[in-house]
Design a protein around this motif. Structure first.
Motif, PDB file in Angstrom:
ATOM      1  N   SER A  86      17.382 -17.156  81.612  1.00 41.21           N
ATOM      2  CA  SER A  86      17.505 -15.772  82.069  1.00 41.21           C
ATOM      3  C   SER A  86      17.350 -14.743  80.960  1.00 41.21           C
ATOM      4  O   SER A  86      16.774 -13.674  81.178  1.00 41.21           O
ATOM      5  CB  SER A  86      18.865 -15.563  82.758  1.00 41.21           C
ATOM      6  N   ASN A  87      17.888 -15.033  79.776  1.00 46.14           N
ATOM      7  CA  ASN A  87      17.910 -14.046  78.693  1.00 46.14           C
ATOM      8  C   ASN A  87      17.511 -14.665  77.362  1.00 46.14           C
ATOM      9  O   ASN A  87      17.854 -15.817  77.076  1.00 46.14           O
ATOM     10  CB  ASN A  87      19.317 -13.455  78.542  1.00 46.14           C
ATOM     11  N   LEU A  88      16.818 -13.880  76.548  1.00 47.38           N
ATOM     12  CA  LEU A  88      16.449 -14.292  75.203  1.00 47.38           C
ATOM     13  C   LEU A  88      16.808 -13.174  74.216  1.00 47.38           C
ATOM     14  O   LEU A  88      16.352 -12.043  74.364  1.00 47.38           O
ATOM     15  CB  LEU A  88      14.953 -14.597  75.111  1.00 47.38           C
ATOM     16  N   PHE A  89      17.625 -13.522  73.235  1.00 43.39           N
ATOM     17  CA  PHE A  89      17.935 -12.631  72.124  1.00 43.39           C
ATOM     18  C   PHE A  89      17.392 -13.246  70.844  1.00 43.39           C
ATOM     19  O   PHE A  89      17.702 -14.400  70.538  1.00 43.39           O
ATOM     20  CB  PHE A  89      19.449 -12.447  71.948  1.00 43.39           C
ATOM     21  N   MET A  90      16.584 -12.524  70.109  1.00 41.44           N
ATOM     22  CA  MET A  90      16.169 -12.962  68.784  1.00 41.44           C
ATOM     23  C   MET A  90      17.082 -12.289  67.770  1.00 41.44           C
ATOM     24  O   MET A  90      17.442 -11.120  67.928  1.00 41.44           O
ATOM     25  CB  MET A  90      14.703 -12.599  68.552  1.00 41.44           C
ATOM     26  N   PHE A  91      17.472 -13.026  66.739  1.00 47.78           N
ATOM     27  CA  PHE A  91      18.427 -12.465  65.793  1.00 47.78           C
ATOM     28  C   PHE A  91      18.040 -12.754  64.345  1.00 47.78           C
ATOM     29  O   PHE A  91      17.371 -13.731  64.041  1.00 47.78           O
ATOM     30  CB  PHE A  91      19.840 -12.988  66.082  1.00 47.78           C
ATOM     31  N   GLU A  92      18.501 -11.870  63.481  1.00 41.86           N
ATOM     32  CA  GLU A  92      18.285 -12.017  62.046  1.00 41.86           C
ATOM     33  C   GLU A  92      19.306 -13.000  61.474  1.00 41.86           C
ATOM     34  O   GLU A  92      20.426 -13.101  61.977  1.00 41.86           O
ATOM     35  CB  GLU A  92      18.443 -10.659  61.359  1.00 41.86           C
ATOM     36  N   SER A  93      18.924 -13.706  60.419  1.00 43.85           N
ATOM     37  CA  SER A  93      19.855 -14.592  59.726  1.00 43.85           C
ATOM     38  C   SER A  93      19.453 -14.678  58.264  1.00 43.85           C
ATOM     39  O   SER A  93      18.365 -14.237  57.875  1.00 43.85           O
ATOM     40  CB  SER A  93      19.890 -15.982  60.370  1.00 43.85           C
ATOM     41  N   GLU A  94      20.322 -15.260  57.466  1.00 38.46           N
ATOM     42  CA  GLU A  94      20.147 -15.238  56.012  1.00 38.46           C
ATOM     43  C   GLU A  94      18.844 -15.899  55.554  1.00 38.46           C
ATOM     44  O   GLU A  94      18.166 -15.395  54.650  1.00 38.46           O
ATOM     45  CB  GLU A  94      21.331 -15.921  55.343  1.00 38.46           C
ATOM     46  N   PHE A  95      18.468 -17.023  56.157  1.00 32.80           N
ATOM     47  CA  PHE A  95      17.302 -17.768  55.709  1.00 32.80           C
ATOM     48  C   PHE A  95      16.051 -17.518  56.553  1.00 32.80           C
ATOM     49  O   PHE A  95      15.034 -18.190  56.381  1.00 32.80           O
ATOM     50  CB  PHE A  95      17.602 -19.275  55.701  1.00 32.80           C
ATOM     51  N   ALA A  96      16.128 -16.577  57.486  1.00 31.97           N
ATOM     52  CA  ALA A  96      14.965 -16.272  58.328  1.00 31.97           C
ATOM     53  C   ALA A  96      13.898 -15.557  57.503  1.00 31.97           C
ATOM     54  O   ALA A  96      14.195 -14.584  56.804  1.00 31.97           O
ATOM     55  CB  ALA A  96      15.368 -15.422  59.512  1.00 31.97           C
ATOM     56  N   VAL A  97      12.662 -16.035  57.595  1.00 34.29           N
ATOM     57  CA  VAL A  97      11.546 -15.411  56.877  1.00 34.29           C
ATOM     58  C   VAL A  97      10.965 -14.267  57.700  1.00 34.29           C
ATOM     59  O   VAL A  97      10.591 -13.221  57.166  1.00 34.29           O
ATOM     60  CB  VAL A  97      10.456 -16.450  56.567  1.00 34.29           C
ATOM     61  N   ALA A  98      10.884 -14.456  58.992  1.00 27.98           N
ATOM     62  CA  ALA A  98      10.324 -13.426  59.880  1.00 27.98           C
ATOM     63  C   ALA A  98      11.240 -12.206  59.942  1.00 27.98           C
ATOM     64  O   ALA A  98      12.461 -12.310  59.768  1.00 27.98           O
ATOM     65  CB  ALA A  98      10.119 -14.001  61.277  1.00 27.98           C
ATOM     66  N   LYS A  99      10.648 -11.060  60.200  1.00 30.26           N
ATOM     67  CA  LYS A  99      11.381  -9.811  60.324  1.00 30.26           C
ATOM     68  C   LYS A  99      11.360  -9.328  61.777  1.00 30.26           C
ATOM     69  O   LYS A  99      10.416  -9.601  62.516  1.00 30.26           O
ATOM     70  CB  LYS A  99      10.781  -8.742  59.413  1.00 30.26           C
ATOM     71  N   ALA A 100      12.394  -8.601  62.140  1.00 35.33           N
ATOM     72  CA  ALA A 100      12.469  -8.068  63.494  1.00 35.33           C
ATOM     73  C   ALA A 100      11.329  -7.085  63.739  1.00 35.33           C
ATOM     74  O   ALA A 100      11.036  -6.248  62.895  1.00 35.33           O
ATOM     75  CB  ALA A 100      13.810  -7.383  63.721  1.00 35.33           C
ATOM     76  N   ASN A 101      10.692  -7.221  64.892  1.00 35.75           N
ATOM     77  CA  ASN A 101       9.601  -6.330  65.268  1.00 35.75           C
ATOM     78  C   ASN A 101       9.660  -6.095  66.767  1.00 35.75           C
ATOM     79  O   ASN A 101       9.079  -6.851  67.550  1.00 35.75           O
ATOM     80  CB  ASN A 101       8.254  -6.930  64.865  1.00 35.75           C
ATOM     81  N   ASN A 102      10.369  -5.040  67.161  1.00 31.56           N
ATOM     82  CA  ASN A 102      10.523  -4.760  68.585  1.00 31.56           C
ATOM     83  C   ASN A 102       9.240  -4.246  69.229  1.00 31.56           C
ATOM     84  O   ASN A 102       9.172  -4.086  70.453  1.00 31.56           O
ATOM     85  CB  ASN A 102      11.666  -3.765  68.797  1.00 31.56           C
ATOM     86  N   ASN A 103       8.214  -3.998  68.410  1.00 30.23           N
ATOM     87  CA  ASN A 103       6.920  -3.604  68.969  1.00 30.23           C
ATOM     88  C   ASN A 103       6.270  -4.751  69.742  1.00 30.23           C
ATOM     89  O   ASN A 103       5.340  -4.540  70.521  1.00 30.23           O
ATOM     90  CB  ASN A 103       5.981  -3.145  67.848  1.00 30.23           C
ATOM     91  N   LYS A 104       6.748  -5.964  69.506  1.00 30.45           N
ATOM     92  CA  LYS A 104       6.199  -7.133  70.203  1.00 30.45           C
ATOM     93  C   LYS A 104       6.724  -7.268  71.628  1.00 30.45           C
ATOM     94  O   LYS A 104       6.205  -8.079  72.404  1.00 30.45           O
ATOM     95  CB  LYS A 104       6.546  -8.411  69.439  1.00 30.45           C
ATOM     96  N   LEU A 105       7.750  -6.501  71.975  1.00 34.85           N
ATOM     97  CA  LEU A 105       8.410  -6.701  73.258  1.00 34.85           C
ATOM     98  C   LEU A 105       7.472  -6.488  74.442  1.00 34.85           C
ATOM     99  O   LEU A 105       7.548  -7.200  75.447  1.00 34.85           O
ATOM    100  CB  LEU A 105       9.630  -5.781  73.374  1.00 34.85           C
ATOM    101  N   GLU A 106       6.583  -5.501  74.342  1.00 36.91           N
ATOM    102  CA  GLU A 106       5.655  -5.243  75.446  1.00 36.91           C
ATOM    103  C   GLU A 106       4.726  -6.440  75.655  1.00 36.91           C
ATOM    104  O   GLU A 106       4.472  -6.850  76.795  1.00 36.91           O
ATOM    105  CB  GLU A 106       4.837  -3.987  75.166  1.00 36.91           C
ATOM    106  N   ARG A 107       4.228  -7.009  74.550  1.00 35.11           N
ATOM    107  CA  ARG A 107       3.352  -8.171  74.664  1.00 35.11           C
ATOM    108  C   ARG A 107       4.114  -9.384  75.208  1.00 35.11           C
ATOM    109  O   ARG A 107       3.602 -10.120  76.047  1.00 35.11           O
ATOM    110  CB  ARG A 107       2.753  -8.505  73.298  1.00 35.11           C
ATOM    111  N   LEU A 108       5.351  -9.561  74.757  1.00 32.05           N
ATOM    112  CA  LEU A 108       6.152 -10.681  75.234  1.00 32.05           C
ATOM    113  C   LEU A 108       6.488 -10.524  76.719  1.00 32.05           C
ATOM    114  O   LEU A 108       6.583 -11.515  77.450  1.00 32.05           O
ATOM    115  CB  LEU A 108       7.431 -10.801  74.405  1.00 32.05           C
ATOM    116  N   ALA A 109       6.658  -9.275  77.164  1.00 30.53           N
ATOM    117  CA  ALA A 109       6.911  -9.030  78.590  1.00 30.53           C
ATOM    118  C   ALA A 109       5.718  -9.468  79.434  1.00 30.53           C
ATOM    119  O   ALA A 109       5.883  -9.999  80.540  1.00 30.53           O
ATOM    120  CB  ALA A 109       7.213  -7.552  78.820  1.00 30.53           C
ATOM    121  N   LYS A 110       4.512  -9.271  78.914  1.00 34.10           N
ATOM    122  CA  LYS A 110       3.309  -9.723  79.625  1.00 34.10           C
ATOM    123  C   LYS A 110       3.265 -11.243  79.690  1.00 34.10           C
ATOM    124  O   LYS A 110       2.873 -11.829  80.710  1.00 34.10           O
ATOM    125  CB  LYS A 110       2.056  -9.188  78.933  1.00 34.10           C
TER     126      LYS A 110
END
Length: 232
Positions: A99-123
């Motif tokens: 039902s729900n997906l939350f992406m979160f930051e963490s100490e060893f995560a290489v990727a950075k948050a990019n909420n601009n992707k949300l529209e593409r992910l919604a598609k």
């Protein structure tokens, strides 16, 4: 039958933008019957009534309850991952009834948050809905911090923490749960401090076998097991 997400207006659906493009690619014509997936939990059998280059319309013929929508809640907290891995995760979690997906930051995560992707992910989740038959897309939230993620864990009947160092596979407790969270790390995993905080928030430790899985594999495999056990 051809399936669409369109804007419901009164007793008809209106096709514009991306859905109109999809409508045209499938060469729908006036008089043809199609299925419109309503995000209200219902499916609508419709008959195409109007087609132009800028818009199409379909009149509602019959309304039925969608039986492929999740009946229980699974929320996945996924550490930020690189590249297009999140595309695969969104597609498969939609198919598996999450039902729900939350992406979160963490100490060893290489990727950075990019909420601009949300529209593409919604598609992506809507396309996956058309394939699997559910009408309520996966709810993809804006990225949150590790602290915010830990703070949300108290909202669930059970929280499963995917820890590659643990070999225990016991999911029997899940059978009585209605609201389950899954925590999966990024490619870099978690620091010892973060692991301690996840456990302090009440997470249950579990493993998926002897092999260390990629972040996206662990996410999809765990969601599949949880969905099966709770009957989502």
């Amino acid at each position: 039958m051809k399936k669409f997400f369109a804007n419901k207006q009164g007793d008809e659906f209106v096709f514009e933008g991306d859905e109109l493009n999809h409508f045209n690619v499938l060469r729908c014509s006036v008089g043809e019957q199609i299925l419109c997936l309503g995000e209200d939990g219902f499916d609508y059998l419709c008959e195409v009534s109007f087609v132009s280059k800028k818009m199409a319309k379909a009149s509602i013929v019959q309304k039925t309850l969608n039986t492929q929508n999740p009946t229980k809640n699974i929320t996945v907290f996924q550490g930020l991952v690189k590249g297009e891995k999140i595309d695969l995760i969104v597609q498969k979690l939609t198919e598996l009834g999450v039902s729900n997906l939350f992406m979160f930051e963490s100490e060893f995560a290489v990727a950075k948050a990019n909420n601009n992707k949300l529209e593409r992910l919604a598609k992506i989740t809507k396309e996956a809905c058309k394939q699997c038959g559910r009408s309520k897309p996966l709810n993809i939230h804006e990225a949150i911090t590790f602290k915010q993620m830990v703070g949300k864990l108290k909202e669930y009947d059970m929280v499963l923490f995917a820890n590659e160092k643990n070999k225990i596979r016991n999911f029997e407790q899940l059978k009585q749960c209605q609201n389950v969270a899954i925590v999966v790390g990024s490619e870099g995993g978690f620091s010892d401090k973060e692991i301690a905080q996840i456990y302090q928030a009440g997470a249950v430790n579990f493993g998926l076998g002897e092999r260390i899985l990629r972040a996206e594999t662990a996410c999809i495999a765990t969601a599949s097991i949880v969905g099966y056990m709770i009957g989502v």
